[in-house]
Design an enzyme around this catalytic site. Structure first.
Site, PDB file in Angstrom:
ATOM      1  N   GLU A 268       0.834  -1.205   0.000  1.00 51.93           N
ATOM      2  CA  GLU A 268       0.000   0.000   0.000  1.00 51.93           C
ATOM      3  C   GLU A 268       0.870   1.258   0.000  1.00 51.93           C
ATOM      4  O   GLU A 268       1.812   1.386   0.770  1.00 51.93           O
ATOM      5  CB  GLU A 268      -0.900  -0.005   1.241  1.00 51.93           C
ATOM      6  CG  GLU A 268      -1.796   1.209   1.362  1.00 51.93           C
ATOM      7  CD  GLU A 268      -2.594   1.220   2.656  1.00 51.93           C
ATOM      8  OE1 GLU A 268      -3.534   2.018   2.763  1.00 51.93           O
ATOM      9  OE2 GLU A 268      -2.268   0.433   3.573  1.00 51.93           O
ATOM     10  N   LYS A 328      -9.536   2.321  -3.608  1.00 45.09           N
ATOM     11  CA  LYS A 328     -10.036   1.760  -2.358  1.00 45.09           C
ATOM     12  C   LYS A 328     -11.470   2.202  -2.118  1.00 45.09           C
ATOM     13  O   LYS A 328     -11.796   3.386  -2.195  1.00 45.09           O
ATOM     14  CB  LYS A 328      -9.129   2.196  -1.201  1.00 45.09           C
ATOM     15  CG  LYS A 328      -9.437   1.493   0.110  1.00 45.09           C
ATOM     16  CD  LYS A 328      -8.443   1.883   1.190  1.00 45.09           C
ATOM     17  CE  LYS A 328      -8.720   1.128   2.487  1.00 45.09           C
ATOM     18  NZ  LYS A 328      -7.773   1.510   3.563  1.00 45.09           N
ATOM     19  N   CYS A 380      -5.647  -2.835   2.520  1.00 43.16           N
ATOM     20  CA  CYS A 380      -5.579  -2.703   3.976  1.00 43.16           C
ATOM     21  C   CYS A 380      -6.871  -3.134   4.657  1.00 43.16           C
ATOM     22  O   CYS A 380      -7.290  -4.276   4.607  1.00 43.16           O
ATOM     23  CB  CYS A 380      -5.184  -1.266   4.320  1.00 43.16           C
ATOM     24  SG  CYS A 380      -4.756  -1.037   6.071  1.00 43.16           S
TER      25      CYS A 380
END
Length: 502
Positions: A268, A328, A380
């Site tokens: 990330e 995301k 994540c």
């Protein structure tokens, strides 16, 4: 349960028991993995609730239980605020306490509802239904915080065989049913010994289900992958003068002992600059990857414009032999966006962390395509949301998650996070690759088992060969609604009026 003990639990001892039960609950999860506590902890809560004299007392006991759960189980929030958010320790302690108190309100609501609805003869119906309802509500309300769901503790047990069938909420139903069974047994060990026996076929069927291959190897060749763990210091990562050294560091690790085409994954925001501005620097390396019939998937911030509105995203991009851009979908409050931004920005440094002004991506996004493989992506915190990962798995050969758990130091968070990723692989019957900045980088097979893993807090590369899978598990096919429907049915049956005796 002995009448004297029942009477004692009606007083302050019952409240203290709930706090203790909450404190031991996180021990059921990684890295401790004392999984029987996932049964015992809610069983102790149930004993205190049955002895509770009023709905108000039950609500307080639920709140104390939740305070123990989150006060210990998510104590890593304090590390993020003090080490990287510049928050004074005293203020960070207060904010962490307030967070735990707020999260405990989910248990407050559920235990209050339990007292209002329960009947002694129907604990097998009401308690599991309300327990699962609490886990579902906590996963969705106000963006959700699906952390420490009880089913995660059943990884590496016989019961894990149920995961591809019923998912994480179904496993939560199993843990709560087991808690009720233990409660009845503890109340009258000799008379209720037989009540424990039904747990054995449930466990044995879970063991049998582990032998079922819900998915199968696809017709595509196994995919060589290289996961790169850069271990870049979070304190300097976003300094502009560190940008080029960071890129050179990742490229150097990628080139080590390069022998065959492979999929490379950087974690990330491994590239700490907007893709729009840094792409000219990455283009030559992307060309080298293409010539090697290889691809790179890396985390990188991106910028988009829609109808004149500029937005920033936490993204994944495919470079080399592949195509795809993923934004995301589920952002972390305060870490990636600031709720009530107009009032909180600038109050303390924690509300001005790097990357705290992102926008969420579209709910439905196609899988990434790299080297001819379809890859279901997540970034994540997203891996904690079964619904998102289920969408990603529907048309994917394998799953990918990237993370930067540096924010939480050497705390429980990174081990809990890896355990969650393992459950997503097991639910979907898909292998999952996980690349992180400083650990725990790992390769997980379609049965949720870790095939290889890098040691944390050091740079390194993890080479593996991934077998893509085809087909759908029952959970991926049907989702969560069967368990939600079952929990609702149990709750309705618990309220079914008793037929008067003649």
């Amino acid at each position: 349960m002995h009448p004297t003990l029942h009477q004692r639990l009606q007083g302050p001892q019952g409240a203290l028991l709930c706090l203790l039960a909450g404190l031991i609950y996180p021990l059921a999860f990684a890295p401790f993995s004392l999984w029987p506590l996932a049964f015992i902890s809610p069983m102790l809560l149930l004993a205190a609730l049955v002895a509770s004299p009023s709905p108000r007392h039950s609500a307080l006991r639920g709140w104390l239980f939740g305070l123990g759960v989150f006060g210990f189980g998510t104590s890593w929030v304090w590390i993020s605020m003090t080490r990287y958010g510049g928050t004074p320790p005293a203020l960070a302690t207060l904010l962490t306490a307030l967070f735990s108190m707020a999260m405990a309100l989910f248990f407050t609501l559920s235990t209050w509802l339990f007292h209002r609805l329960r009947g002694q003869r129907l604990l097998y119906l009401s308690f599991p239904a309300i327990w699962v309802g609490q886990e579902v509500l906590r996963s969705y309300l106000f963006g959700g915080f699906p952390w420490l769901l009880s089913g995660y503790a059943l990884l590496d047990t016989w019961w894990q065989g149920w995961a591809p069938v019923v998912g994480i909420y179904g496993l939560g139903l199993i843990t709560s049913l087991a808690a009720v069974t233990l409660y009845y047994w503890a109340r009258a060990p000799r008379q209720q010994l037989s009540s424990l026996l039904w747990l054995l076929p449930l466990a044995l069927s879970g063991l049998a289900l582990q032998q079922v291959s819900w998915t199968s190897p696809s017709s595509k060749h196994p995919l060589p992958v290289r996961l790169v763990q850069g271990n870049v210091d979070q304190q300097i990562k976003w300094n502009e003068e560190q940008l080029l050294p960071t890129l050179e560091h990742y490229e150097q690790l990628t080139r080590q002992n390069w022998q065959q085409p492979r999929l490379v994954v950087w974690p990330e925001t491994a590239v700490p600059a907007l893709l729009n501005s840094i792409y000219p620097r990455l283009e030559p390396f992307a060309g080298q990857l293409y010539q090697r019939h290889s691809a790179l998937i890396t985390g990188v911030p991106t910028r988009s414009e829609t109808e004149g509105e500029r937005r920033f995203h936490n993204s994944l991009v495919v470079l080399g032999e592949g195509l795809g851009l993923y934004h995301k979908r589920h952002l972390v409050p305060f870490g990636e966006y600031v709720p009530l931004e107009q009032w909180l920005r600038g109050v303390i440094a924690f509300f001005d962390l790097p990357m705290s002004a992102f926008s969420a991506g579209a709910p439905q996004q196609p899988p990434l395509e790299a080297m001819g493989y379809q890859i279901g992506a997540s970034i994540c915190y997203e891996v904690a949301y079964p619904r998102l990962m289920r969408q990603s798995a529907l048309s994917a050969d394998l799953l990918l998650t990237v993370s930067n758990d540096t924010w939480f130091g050497d705390s429980l968070a990174r081990y809990q996070h890896l355990q969650i990723a393992r459950m997503r692989a097991l639910e979907s019957g898909r292998p999952l690759i996980r690349a992180t900045n400083d650990g725990l980088t790992a390769v997980i097979d379609h049965q949720g088992q870790i095939g290889a893993q890098l040691a944390p807090f050091s740079p390194g590369i993890l080479d593996a060969v991934i077998e893509p899978r085809a087909g759908l598990t029952p959970y991926i096919r049907w989702g969560d609604w069967p368990i939600w429907a079952l929990a609702t049915l149990l709750l309705l049956l618990s309220r079914w009026p008793r037929r008067p005796r003649t």
